[in-house]
Design a protein around this motif. Structure first.
Motif, PDB file in Angstrom:
ATOM      1  N   TRP A  18       5.707  10.840  11.787  1.00 53.46           N
ATOM      2  CA  TRP A  18       4.738   9.743  11.898  1.00 53.46           C
ATOM      3  C   TRP A  18       5.299   8.484  11.279  1.00 53.46           C
ATOM      4  O   TRP A  18       6.185   8.532  10.421  1.00 53.46           O
ATOM      5  N   SER A  19       4.754   7.344  11.681  1.00 55.08           N
ATOM      6  CA  SER A  19       5.156   6.073  11.100  1.00 55.08           C
ATOM      7  C   SER A  19       4.920   6.072   9.595  1.00 55.08           C
ATOM      8  O   SER A  19       3.915   6.600   9.120  1.00 55.08           O
ATOM      9  N   ARG A  20       5.849   5.491   8.881  1.00 52.51           N
ATOM     10  CA  ARG A  20       5.664   5.298   7.440  1.00 52.51           C
ATOM     11  C   ARG A  20       4.415   4.453   7.203  1.00 52.51           C
ATOM     12  O   ARG A  20       4.182   3.456   7.885  1.00 52.51           O
ATOM     13  N   ARG A  21       3.616   4.848   6.233  1.00 47.30           N
ATOM     14  CA  ARG A  21       2.369   4.131   5.980  1.00 47.30           C
ATOM     15  C   ARG A  21       2.288   3.733   4.506  1.00 47.30           C
ATOM     16  O   ARG A  21       2.506   4.558   3.614  1.00 47.30           O
ATOM     17  N   ILE A  22       1.981   2.476   4.279  1.00 46.53           N
ATOM     18  CA  ILE A  22       1.737   1.938   2.952  1.00 46.53           C
ATOM     19  C   ILE A  22       0.288   1.461   2.910  1.00 46.53           C
ATOM     20  O   ILE A  22      -0.156   0.727   3.799  1.00 46.53           O
ATOM     21  N   GLU A  23      -0.452   1.866   1.886  1.00 48.32           N
ATOM     22  CA  GLU A  23      -1.834   1.427   1.732  1.00 48.32           C
ATOM     23  C   GLU A  23      -2.022   0.803   0.351  1.00 48.32           C
ATOM     24  O   GLU A  23      -1.589   1.369  -0.655  1.00 48.32           O
ATOM     25  N   LEU A  24      -2.664  -0.363   0.318  1.00 45.26           N
ATOM     26  CA  LEU A  24      -3.049  -1.018  -0.920  1.00 45.26           C
ATOM     27  C   LEU A  24      -4.540  -1.288  -0.855  1.00 45.26           C
ATOM     28  O   LEU A  24      -5.005  -1.988   0.054  1.00 45.26           O
ATOM     29  N   CYS A  25      -5.286  -0.731  -1.792  1.00 42.61           N
ATOM     30  CA  CYS A  25      -6.736  -0.885  -1.815  1.00 42.61           C
ATOM     31  C   CYS A  25      -7.144  -1.613  -3.087  1.00 42.61           C
ATOM     32  O   CYS A  25      -6.771  -1.202  -4.189  1.00 42.61           O
ATOM     33  N   GLY A  26      -7.930  -2.679  -2.928  1.00 43.36           N
ATOM     34  CA  GLY A  26      -8.335  -3.468  -4.073  1.00 43.36           C
ATOM     35  C   GLY A  26      -9.812  -3.797  -4.049  1.00 43.36           C
ATOM     36  O   GLY A  26     -10.516  -3.527  -3.071  1.00 43.36           O
ATOM     37  N   GLU A  27     -10.277  -4.407  -5.124  1.00 45.55           N
ATOM     38  CA  GLU A  27     -11.697  -4.696  -5.278  1.00 45.55           C
ATOM     39  C   GLU A  27     -12.193  -5.753  -4.296  1.00 45.55           C
ATOM     40  O   GLU A  27     -13.387  -5.795  -3.971  1.00 45.55           O
ATOM     41  N   LYS A  28     -11.281  -6.602  -3.794  1.00 44.55           N
ATOM     42  CA  LYS A  28     -11.688  -7.662  -2.879  1.00 44.55           C
ATOM     43  C   LYS A  28     -11.103  -7.512  -1.485  1.00 44.55           C
ATOM     44  O   LYS A  28     -11.443  -8.292  -0.584  1.00 44.55           O
ATOM     45  N   GLY A  29     -10.231  -6.535  -1.307  1.00 46.90           N
ATOM     46  CA  GLY A  29      -9.626  -6.363   0.002  1.00 46.90           C
ATOM     47  C   GLY A  29      -8.666  -5.194   0.026  1.00 46.90           C
ATOM     48  O   GLY A  29      -8.210  -4.728  -1.026  1.00 46.90           O
ATOM     49  N   SER A  30      -8.386  -4.704   1.226  1.00 44.92           N
ATOM     50  CA  SER A  30      -7.482  -3.574   1.399  1.00 44.92           C
ATOM     51  C   SER A  30      -6.643  -3.798   2.648  1.00 44.92           C
ATOM     52  O   SER A  30      -7.110  -4.372   3.640  1.00 44.92           O
ATOM     53  N   VAL A  31      -5.395  -3.335   2.591  1.00 47.66           N
ATOM     54  CA  VAL A  31      -4.475  -3.503   3.713  1.00 47.66           C
ATOM     55  C   VAL A  31      -3.706  -2.210   3.920  1.00 47.66           C
ATOM     56  O   VAL A  31      -3.558  -1.396   2.999  1.00 47.66           O
ATOM     57  N   ALA A  32      -3.208  -2.043   5.136  1.00 52.55           N
ATOM     58  CA  ALA A  32      -2.369  -0.883   5.444  1.00 52.55           C
ATOM     59  C   ALA A  32      -1.264  -1.320   6.393  1.00 52.55           C
ATOM     60  O   ALA A  32      -1.479  -2.140   7.295  1.00 52.55           O
ATOM     61  N   LEU A  33      -0.074  -0.770   6.168  1.00 53.73           N
ATOM     62  CA  LEU A  33       1.122  -1.108   6.931  1.00 53.73           C
ATOM     63  C   LEU A  33       1.712   0.171   7.496  1.00 53.73           C
ATOM     64  O   LEU A  33       1.967   1.116   6.758  1.00 53.73           O
ATOM     65  N   GLU A  34       1.916   0.232   8.800  1.00 57.20           N
ATOM     66  CA  GLU A  34       2.617   1.359   9.432  1.00 57.20           C
ATOM     67  C   GLU A  34       3.949   0.846   9.952  1.00 57.20           C
ATOM     68  O   GLU A  34       3.984  -0.019  10.828  1.00 57.20           O
ATOM     69  N   ASP A  35       5.045   1.404   9.404  1.00 54.11           N
ATOM     70  CA  ASP A  35       6.364   0.810   9.572  1.00 54.11           C
ATOM     71  C   ASP A  35       6.230  -0.653   9.142  1.00 54.11           C
ATOM     72  O   ASP A  35       5.965  -0.909   7.999  1.00 54.11           O
ATOM     73  N   ASP A  36       6.355  -1.617  10.050  1.00 58.36           N
ATOM     74  CA  ASP A  36       6.119  -3.000   9.633  1.00 58.36           C
ATOM     75  C   ASP A  36       4.940  -3.629  10.379  1.00 58.36           C
ATOM     76  O   ASP A  36       4.818  -4.844  10.460  1.00 58.36           O
ATOM     77  N   ARG A  37       4.065  -2.799  10.883  1.00 54.76           N
ATOM     78  CA  ARG A  37       2.905  -3.283  11.642  1.00 54.76           C
ATOM     79  C   ARG A  37       1.657  -3.175  10.786  1.00 54.76           C
ATOM     80  O   ARG A  37       1.325  -2.106  10.272  1.00 54.76           O
ATOM     81  N   ILE A  38       0.946  -4.277  10.613  1.00 50.14           N
ATOM     82  CA  ILE A  38      -0.296  -4.267   9.851  1.00 50.14           C
ATOM     83  C   ILE A  38      -1.387  -3.606  10.679  1.00 50.14           C
ATOM     84  O   ILE A  38      -1.699  -4.050  11.786  1.00 50.14           O
TER      85      ILE A  38
END
Length: 334
Positions: A228-248
């Motif tokens: 599967w694509s590499r996934r990075i997740e950052l979750c915060g009190e005001k917002g959250s983002v996720a990156l798969e390979d280099d795609r948001i």
């Protein structure tokens, strides 16, 4: 294999060209030179470094064999690009960095994920405080490698210095610490689940504690079909983002801003390719961006985007993970 990507990247540079190649095997050096239309091939690094038209040397040997050629190039006054990881221990890396500082040469490290459009958009959001306090920072590297990948030196301590953590997951580890800071402490477990004939781990899980108190996880394997694509997740009190390979794939904030919708639909990230199912499925674009950055940095007397000191952090984290796995306890990151 990775040397080919470097050569492809150099071919697209402004202000740089490939002028020579060295390999421990002269026949392989000559074949590589012919493939990339280079006129000089040798099996001696000193001969390569003696050329006055060589300003920068790319080190693309196996990971545990980076230090020795790097030190020889530094003694000759050449700047360096070293493939990830810089080497397989912070002790060996520190020898490289100390020698480079003494000689006044630049060491750049290949972590091409940092040069991706999606990765940089997330870095800007984090630095701009859009996530508020980060509470969780996690990465998943659920990749597949077949038995042929580990035929030969791969998967050995002598060549790689480690398994999935040192070889594949290190890109994600670098991105996590780039976003959230160098972890204070890690707790890790490793296993061989599929590739039972290798010396190193093919599977690992770790928890991380970051400097501001945020927590994180890392899951990594080369035994997951189909990858599967590499996934990075950052979750915060005001917002959250996720990156798969280099795609948001997630871009969610409590306060919307103009342009947010563009991040949710962009697919530009696919241009870097993905190593999820095969090591050679990446493109040369990430390497080209990093090498171009180095050329520009040298011409403008600035530091490269990823210098040696920055790249050392990822190895320090992996080293702590291995120590944690050996001891069965949480370990502080150097």
């Amino acid at each position: 294999m990775i040397a080919d990507f470097h050569a492809q990247a150099i071919a697209g540079l402004r202000g740089g060209r490939l002028v020579g190649v060295a390999s421990r095997d002269l026949n392989r050096a000559r074949a590589f030179a012919a493939r990339h239309q280079v006129g000089f091939a040798t099996d001696r690094i000193d001969q390569l470094c003696a050329r006055p038209d060589v300003d920068v040397v790319c080190i693309t040997t196996p990971a545990a064999a980076h230090m020795e050629p790097a030190l020889e190039c530094i003694r000759a006054g050449k700047h360096l690009v070293i493939e990830k990881p810089l080497d397989v221990s912070t002790e060996r890396i520190d020898r490289i960095l100390a020698a480079a500082e003494s000689a006044g040469v630049v060491v750049a490290a290949i972590f091409q994920g940092r040069l991706g459009d999606g990765a940089n958009a997330i870095k800007t959001a984090v630095a701009g405080g859009r996530l508020g306090r980060v509470v969780l920072a996690s990465a998943a590297v659920k990749w597949h490698r077949d038995a042929r990948y580990y035929a030969g030196p791969r998967g050995t301590l002598a060549a790689d210095g480690g398994g999935v953590l040192m070889n594949q997951a290190i890109h994600s580890i670098d991105l996590l610490q780039w976003y959230a800071g160098l972890p204070r402490e890690v707790n890790c477990r490793v296993a061989r689940r599929v590739h039972l004939g290798i010396e190193t781990e093919d599977t690992a899980c770790a928890t991380l504690q970051f400097p501001d108190g945020a927590l994180g996880t890392l899951e990594a394997t080369t035994g997951a079909w189909p990858g599967w694509s590499r996934r990075i997740e950052l979750c915060g009190e005001k917002g959250s983002v996720a990156l798969e390979d280099d795609r948001i794939v997630r871009w969610d904030f409590d306060e919307a801003r103009p342009g947010d919708a563009d991040f949710r639909v962009t697919a530009s990230a696919a241009s870097l390719g993905s190593g999820a199912s095969a090591a050679n499925a990446i493109t040369a674009l990430g390497h080209q961006r990093q090498l171009q950055d180095l050329v520009d940095a040298l011409q403008n007397n600035r530091a490269p985007a990823v210098d040696g000191k920055a790249a050392r952090n990822a190895v320090a984290i992996v080293q702590a993970m291995y120590e944690s796995a050996r001891r069965g306890v949480a370990v502080a990151v150097e």
